[in-house]
Design an enzyme around this catalytic site. Structure first.
Site, PDB file in Angstrom:
ATOM      1  N   HIS A 224       0.750  -1.238   0.047  1.00 23.72           N
ATOM      2  CA  HIS A 224       0.119   0.080   0.075  1.00 23.72           C
ATOM      3  C   HIS A 224       0.884   1.174   0.119  1.00 23.72           C
ATOM      4  O   HIS A 224       1.932   1.125   0.553  1.00 23.72           O
ATOM      5  CB  HIS A 224      -0.887  -0.078   1.519  1.00 23.72           C
ATOM      6  CG  HIS A 224      -1.849   1.228   1.380  1.00 23.72           C
ATOM      7  ND1 HIS A 224      -1.651   2.215   1.783  1.00 23.72           N
ATOM      8  CD2 HIS A 224      -3.328   0.914   1.089  1.00 23.72           C
ATOM      9  CE1 HIS A 224      -3.028   2.824   1.868  1.00 23.72           C
ATOM     10  NE2 HIS A 224      -3.835   1.947   1.536  1.00 23.72           N
TER      11      HIS A 224
ATOM     12  N   ASP B  24       3.139  -4.332   8.254  1.00 19.44           N
ATOM     13  CA  ASP B  24       1.786  -3.248   8.234  1.00 19.44           C
ATOM     14  C   ASP B  24       0.937  -4.525   8.186  1.00 19.44           C
ATOM     15  O   ASP B  24       0.684  -5.174   7.154  1.00 19.44           O
ATOM     16  CB  ASP B  24       1.836  -2.832   6.576  1.00 19.44           C
ATOM     17  CG  ASP B  24       0.590  -2.379   5.969  1.00 19.44           C
ATOM     18  OD1 ASP B  24      -0.521  -2.697   6.864  1.00 19.44           O
ATOM     19  OD2 ASP B  24       0.382  -1.711   4.836  1.00 19.44           O
TER      20      ASP B  24
ATOM     21  N   GLN C  56      -4.564  -5.292   7.081  1.00 19.43           N
ATOM     22  CA  GLN C  56      -5.325  -6.246   6.410  1.00 19.43           C
ATOM     23  C   GLN C  56      -5.299  -7.609   7.384  1.00 19.43           C
ATOM     24  O   GLN C  56      -6.025  -8.451   6.936  1.00 19.43           O
ATOM     25  CB  GLN C  56      -5.357  -6.713   5.195  1.00 19.43           C
ATOM     26  CG  GLN C  56      -5.404  -5.301   4.225  1.00 19.43           C
ATOM     27  CD  GLN C  56      -6.967  -4.596   4.199  1.00 19.43           C
ATOM     28  OE1 GLN C  56      -7.874  -5.465   4.566  1.00 19.43           O
ATOM     29  NE2 GLN C  56      -7.094  -3.606   3.779  1.00 19.43           N
TER      30      GLN C  56
ATOM     31  N   LYS D  64     -10.812  -0.445  10.535  1.00 13.68           N
ATOM     32  CA  LYS D  64     -10.948  -1.936   9.509  1.00 13.68           C
ATOM     33  C   LYS D  64     -11.107  -3.250  10.222  1.00 13.68           C
ATOM     34  O   LYS D  64     -11.282  -4.099   9.967  1.00 13.68           O
ATOM     35  CB  LYS D  64      -9.515  -2.282   8.880  1.00 13.68           C
ATOM     36  CG  LYS D  64      -9.338  -1.021   7.499  1.00 13.68           C
ATOM     37  CD  LYS D  64      -7.981  -1.515   7.087  1.00 13.68           C
ATOM     38  CE  LYS D  64      -7.418  -0.369   6.175  1.00 13.68           C
ATOM     39  NZ  LYS D  64      -8.213   0.107   4.924  1.00 13.68           N
TER      40      LYS D  64
ATOM     41  N   CYS E  41      -4.862   2.222  -3.705  1.00 14.04           N
ATOM     42  CA  CYS E  41      -3.595   2.958  -2.889  1.00 14.04           C
ATOM     43  C   CYS E  41      -2.258   2.072  -3.016  1.00 14.04           C
ATOM     44  O   CYS E  41      -1.467   1.912  -2.211  1.00 14.04           O
ATOM     45  CB  CYS E  41      -3.840   3.310  -1.463  1.00 14.04           C
ATOM     46  SG  CYS E  41      -5.036   4.525  -1.068  1.00 14.04           S
TER      47      CYS E  41
END
Ligand code: PLP
Length: 419
Positions: A126, A204, A207, A230, A374
């Site tokens: 991302h 990261d 998700q 999220k 993104c």
């Protein structure tokens, strides 16, 4: 259906899922990778805070301030427990994943990376895990390198990753789960290899944390970033997990109230962890709402959520892979398993721009996202398309949602497909 997992009961907790779109269609929400919907338990918790104990934290010696401080700090304890990440001392709240990564770029990386050093990331990131490193590299005259992806499934090419590690990066930053491909990377192995080469590791997890069991002790990352919005929580609050020695050894970058222990006219000393990284009044309702979101996820069970989503993903792939003119990016159904694919499916319909696909889906009440997500280098340079359409699942999605998406594909073809 997943045992002990009642999706209809879960759906009743999400008021927005009972609503209809402007043309009277029931909302089918397939964009949880962008942001998740919120259950009444989270909405109610935020209202409870404002109605009953709204007060600044760490300030008052009076009852409601003590309560808001306890709730805010308590939410960090919940987050730490969810990810097996030590205690509230390891949990820094910021606005979102983007700010969490930028905080590392502006603090630890700024203080430790110098000319000709390398930051290694991957081609599936991302923008929030690319741009901060490009900015840092420009400032420090350092270099950003990217581990490539292997075709056709677009997972990280581990041979290329290992080869790039030989260049001796100071920092290795990669996503746990791709927001475009749904690929789950072997974060533990990638972190192990990076550590073997002496690099600091940032993951990261935007998700990952909402959808699967994530264990800091097991993965061993030095920094790990994710967003509340999220994972059923409110927007405007995100998490940077950090290992204590690294956080202790890093100077803060934003100065002001609450991040200091003492201030004199000529000097100051920092507050203890994690507060030295949280200057000023924080997003109190956000932290408390995130705590309620963690409670909700734990009540349902993160492993159950994961199994439900993988079933949903397999169901969708089995239908979409058979559709003529539909191209799917990432792992194919026959190779999908518990550990390599999250509930994210990107696709294109031959001859139709994905923005048109998303508009026609919308006319059927089906909310999906289309664009570069993104992740422009991945979409435009690796996949080689200007944009892709994406559907993504969460605990409240059903097979009927997938069926509605499939019907929408048929409508797209009827309306727009040329050739
Ligand atoms: N990283 C990944 C993999 C994401 O999917 C996202 C958001 O979609 C981000 C980072 C950025 O998250 P936020 O916008 O909450 O900062």
């Amino acid at each position: 259906m997943e045992q002990g997992f009642d999706v209809e009961e879960i759906r009743r907790d999400f008021p927005i899922l009972q609503t209809k779109t402007r043309n009277g269609k029931p909302l089918v929400y397939l964009d949880s990778a962008a942001t998740s919907q919120k259950p009444v338990q989270v909405i109610g918790k935020i209202e409870e805070y404002y109605r009953n104990y709204n007060a600044n934290i760490h300030r008052g010696l009076y009852e409601i301030s003590v309560r808001s401080t306890d709730e805010y700090t308590g939410s960090k304890e919940k987050v730490a427990r969810l990810i097996n990440g030590g205690s509230y001392r390891n949990i820094i709240y910021c606005r979102n994943t983007t700010e969490a990564i930028n905080l590392v770029a502006l603090s630890w990386a700024d203080q430790n990376i110098s000319q000709d050093d390398i930051v290694l990331t991957t081609q599936m990131e991302h923008h929030s895990n690319i741009v901060p490193w490009q900015m840092l590299a420009k400032k420090k005259k350092a270099r950003v390198e990217y581990a490539g992806l292997s075709k056709p499934n677009l997972s990280i090419d581990m041979e290329d990753y290992k080869e790039k590690l030989e260049h001796g990066p100071k920092l290795v930053a990669f996503s746990h789960v791709s927001n475009v491909l749904g690929t789950i990377n072997d974060a533990k192995e990638m972190a192990r290899l990076a550590h073997k080469h002496g690099a600091v590791v940032l993951v990261d997890g935007a998700q990952a944390v909402p959808h699967m069991k994530v264990d800091m002790k097991d993965i061993g990352a030095d920094f790990y970033a994710f967003s509340s919005h999220k994972m059923l929580g409110p927007a405007g609050i995100g998490v940077l997990y950090g290992k204590e020695p690294l956080l202790e050894g890093t100077d803060p970058v934003i100065g002001g109230g609450d991040m200091i222990r003492s201030v004199r006219f000529d000097s100051c000393t920092w507050n203890e962890l994690p507060w030295k990284f949280e200057a000023g009044t924080p997003n109190i309702e956000g932290g408390i709402g995130l705590g309620a979101a963690v409670d909700y996820i734990e009540k349902v069970g993160i492993e159950r959520i994961r199994r439900h989503e993988i079933a949903m993903t397999k169901y969708a792939l089995s239908g979409f892979e058979e559709m003529e003119g539909v191209e799917i990016y990432g792992e194919r159904l026959e190779k999908v398993n518990e550990s390599n694919k999250a509930g994210v499916i990107s696709f294109n319909i031959k001859g139709v721009h994905p923005h048109d696909v998303a508009s026609i889906f919308d006319s059927e009440g089906v909310a999906i996202r289309a664009g570069h997500h993104c992740a422009m280098p991945l979409v435009t340079q690796v996949i080689g398309e200007p944009a892709v359409a994406r559907m993504s699942f969460y605990l409240y999605n059903t097979e009927s949602d997938v069926d509605k998406a499939a019907e929408a594909v048929a409508k797209v073809k009827r309306m727009l497909k040329r050739g």
